[in-house]
Scaffold this active site. Sequence first.
Site, short mmCIF file in Angstrom:
data_model
loop_
_atom_site.label_atom_id
_atom_site.label_comp_id
_atom_site.label_asym_id
_atom_site.label_seq_id
_atom_site.Cartn_x
_atom_site.Cartn_y
_atom_site.Cartn_z
N ILE A 174 0.72 11.81 -31.19
CA ILE A 174 0.96 12.89 -32.21
C ILE A 174 1.70 11.96 -33.26
CG2 ILE A 174 2.24 15.02 -33.13
CD1 ILE A 174 -0.28 15.35 -31.34
N LEU A 175 1.06 11.64 -34.24
CA LEU A 175 1.70 10.84 -35.23
C LEU A 175 2.78 11.50 -36.16
CD1 LEU A 175 -1.91 9.22 -36.58
CD2 LEU A 175 -0.33 8.53 -34.46
N THR B 9 3.92 18.33 -38.91
CA THR B 9 2.54 18.83 -39.60
C THR B 9 1.57 19.00 -38.43
OG1 THR B 9 2.24 16.42 -40.01
CG2 THR B 9 3.07 17.79 -41.74
N GLN C 290 -0.63 22.60 -37.83
CA GLN C 290 -2.01 22.86 -37.59
C GLN C 290 -2.34 23.54 -36.29
OE1 GLN C 290 -5.00 20.87 -38.98
NE2 GLN C 290 -3.56 21.67 -40.45
N GLU D 77 -9.19 21.29 -35.70
CA GLU D 77 -10.12 22.72 -35.26
C GLU D 77 -9.49 22.98 -34.00
OE1 GLU D 77 -12.69 23.14 -37.12
OE2 GLU D 77 -13.27 21.15 -38.10
#
Lengths: 326, 700
Positions: free
Chosen positions: B591-592, B596, B600, B667
């Site tokens: 998870i970068l 954020t 998502q 998605e």
Amino acid sequence: MKQFQYVRPLTQQNVLDAINKPGTKIIAGGTNLVDLMKRGVTAPDKLVDINHLPLKGITATKTGLHIGALALNSVVSENNLVIEKQPLLSMALKAGASPQLRNMATVGGNMLQRTRCTYFYDLTMPCNKRNPGSGCGAMEGYNRMHAIFGASPQCIAVHPSDMCVGLAALDAVVIIAGRKGERRIPFTEFHRLPGDHPEMDNHLAKDELIVGIEIPDNNFAKNSYYLKVRDRQSYAFALVSVAAALDIDNGTIRKAHLAMGGVAHKPWRLFDAEKALVGKPVSVDSFNQAAQIAITGAKAYEYNAFKLKLAPATITEALKHASGLV
Amino acid sequence: MKEVASNQEGIKRVDGHLKVTGAIRYSAEYHFSGLVYGALVSSTIAKGTMTAIDSKAAERAPGVLAVISHINAPEVPGYKDGKGQPGSPFLNNQILYNGQPVVLVIANTLERAKYAASLIKITYKEEPHQTNLDNNLQNAVKMGEGYLRGEADAYQSAPVKIEVEYRTPIHVHNAMEPFAVTSVWDGDKVTVYTKSQYIKGMQQDIMRLFNLPEQNVQVYSKVIGGAFGSGSPLWPYAKAALIGAKMIGKPLKVVIDREQMFTMVGYRSPAVQKIGMGASADGKLIGITHDATGETATYQRFTEGITDTTCFLYDCPNINTGYKLAKLDLSVPTYTRGPGETTGVYALESAMDELAHALHMDPLAFRLKNYAETNLQQNLPYSSKYLRECYEQGAAQFGWDKRKPEPRSIEKDGWLVGYGLSTGAYWAGRAPSTAKAKLSTDGTLLIQTATSDMGPGTATMMTKIASEIINIPVENIRVELGSSALPHAAGEYGSMTTSSVGSSVYDACTELKTKFNQLAGSNADNPDYVKILQDHKLPYLEITKQSNPDGHGGKYSSYAFNVNFVEVHVHQATGMIKIARVVAAVDGGKILNPITARSQIIGGVVWGIGMALMEEGVIDHRYGRYVNSSLGDYHIATNADVPQIEVIFIDKKDPVTNPMGSKGIGEVGIVGVAAAVANAVFNATGVRVRDLPITPDKLI
């Protein structure tokens, strides 16, 4: 939308003079009227703004509570007098629309909002309310939100207000100003059933103005409840809603007022069910009996048959809450 | 990688302040001298032809400059020689669906354009139409041969089996920002401001429409107020706006209204899905049969992978799937968040719950028993798969062990309490993408790439990736995106942006740093960029780099996975439903930028709640016309409908997908959510609702 004139007459008398001409419409909060104008459902030549009239007061009188027609829905719902004397009204208001809309909507405007029947809003569809004689799109169409009481072959639309359901249960009186003076009519007789003239929602004459409402004092404050069943938790019209107000003496019901929303062209007062409750003990049995009486004569259409089951269930549930059983 | 100017939560949105203060400009907020406004008139029948258009009153109305229809439209190069796609505006007099844009009215104010549009009278010759999927299942056409592993319909001979049918309705994207095109022609050059998930692709579409070279078409999509899959094609409304602007020779703005958002920019196809599923008595899957039927337009085909996930999600020896489409007189559906998967996994994961119940097995234990270590459809190992960790950590956080297997076991004050879960997956893809990195003597880094930001925080992600390589504070980094003049970037869809665009930023920044080190003859992790430039009397150094998927693709299967745990409360008497809690456990690789990333997943779960409980596009099939094309009537979840959503990231690097080790999560967040809700509703009430949405009337 069509170009229109906008006027802001100084006094109530000036307003009454202004609205007596064809093609004029009063605008207060505009939360419904502006939508209707955007969609072309109504196309006034002139808007008469009344927001500045001194009709915003909420005051206790010798016999009840007076609320000005221009008091905002949000203000009324948070008013201490209302919460103390008529909490049912506060609950009903908070169940309606969204906070943003309640901040704009007025008491008088709320009473005069039009149905949200989709066929009424779509100019390409038949609708006797919008265009008398064109037919009823909902009768054999998507009528999930529609009436089970008091409908006519002309129209099966419902009145969308929550506030009005509360006011009908509370025996409110509507104060109407005309050029010849004031008149008062019971809230339950303000809105009309569609009959052969679904284009008329209520008994307000073209040249009249709602100036306020009055709620007579009662003993319901401790035992009242507004229950709204809807598809989402906010900003959705009622599938069925119930305003229940009880006067309870030592476990026995002395007086009961009940009204339903989402089921008829007007707030639907349940006089027979109320009578059945008087003298009965506070119990689920009493409530179920009243709920069954309330549903007598209901008629469903293709998509709203669930209301025949949901309505009595909601009545019982609202009474349980009002009486403190839940 | 070293953390720079950020904490463990990552960096906040670089454009957040501009957005919440209203300072940012959306496509409809560009103003030009002489700007005029267009309003689109749409068809009011579902099928037939226009025999006459009476535009006299509109033309006489104040401020009206033009009324454009197929009768007077200029020749469109892209329509020549039969190349005009059916349904294109002004192509001919054919009506293919209700709500089709057919006339554009241009006036000097928006109000005048809209009023004049209301005066247009169109006479139609109507033909019978078909818009009801249920009535057209028999006419549906097979799309391909489907998938087969082992023996077809093997579930039928399993000791424990179910055969069930699920229905999902139309879902409309309902992005907050309405679609808009502001276009300015200068001779045969055009500048376009619009909503686009694939800016370079849209530039190509416009070039084709007007037969123009690349340098004559400039597309800007600087900010997007939501798209969710609807923002990729050059839709008919946009073609109409571009043709209108060229014809009138003035800057033109066309914004479609909410009602038109239902018919002009796509939607999620409804589906009818049949699932047969069987297992041994001890809960080992024997066979799954999954047949789906969706809809498409008569004039254009749209397909999606509704049954795709079924082919690999579980370790099952026998699987067969089929997919059919019914052609209806409706506008064409399009990609809608988790396209295909969202629809298909709702059915698959509902069926898994039904079979677990039939087996008297805990739904989580049932899934673990059939855990697939490898991708049996592709016959490949996963590049990484931490789905087991999702189950374990999610279940622990949620308190899954408190679930009672018998429905209606928990009741609180008239409310029945139920627990449900679902699994989901979404392909972790990557496409070629190019970025430019430029470091100047003022110590700032500029990143340029033609990607969009439809909401996930693309500029923020690119800032984060660049800062970790170049090792300078994020305040000194500016990311420029949203313009076709920038280096080509992959489209923003399919959960691919961070993986694709991010890799190009990663590679460009890495090479840029190497270039600085080479100049300085050093090998520093944090070179003194400014000094090196000054020493060499250079104003800046820059690198433009295209990054491609690195070829491991053929050896591994790469997917993101998720598990959703949901607690619902259902009122016994009235059927009212409240979602009490959601725990979403996600394997999205490394998870970068957690802050954020969490947004998502939350966004996906919120839409999943809407899908489960309220979203439904309703058409009156007598007219082939929507009866709830407004945000008042088409319900999306409000704040009051959404509980606390806890997001757990497994946060382990994928060694293959891209240099950062991430897997796309845009998605996957929605995939499975509706099944988890439906399964929880069953656990609460004992009622299995197989046609979404689950509204109170279906539970009383």
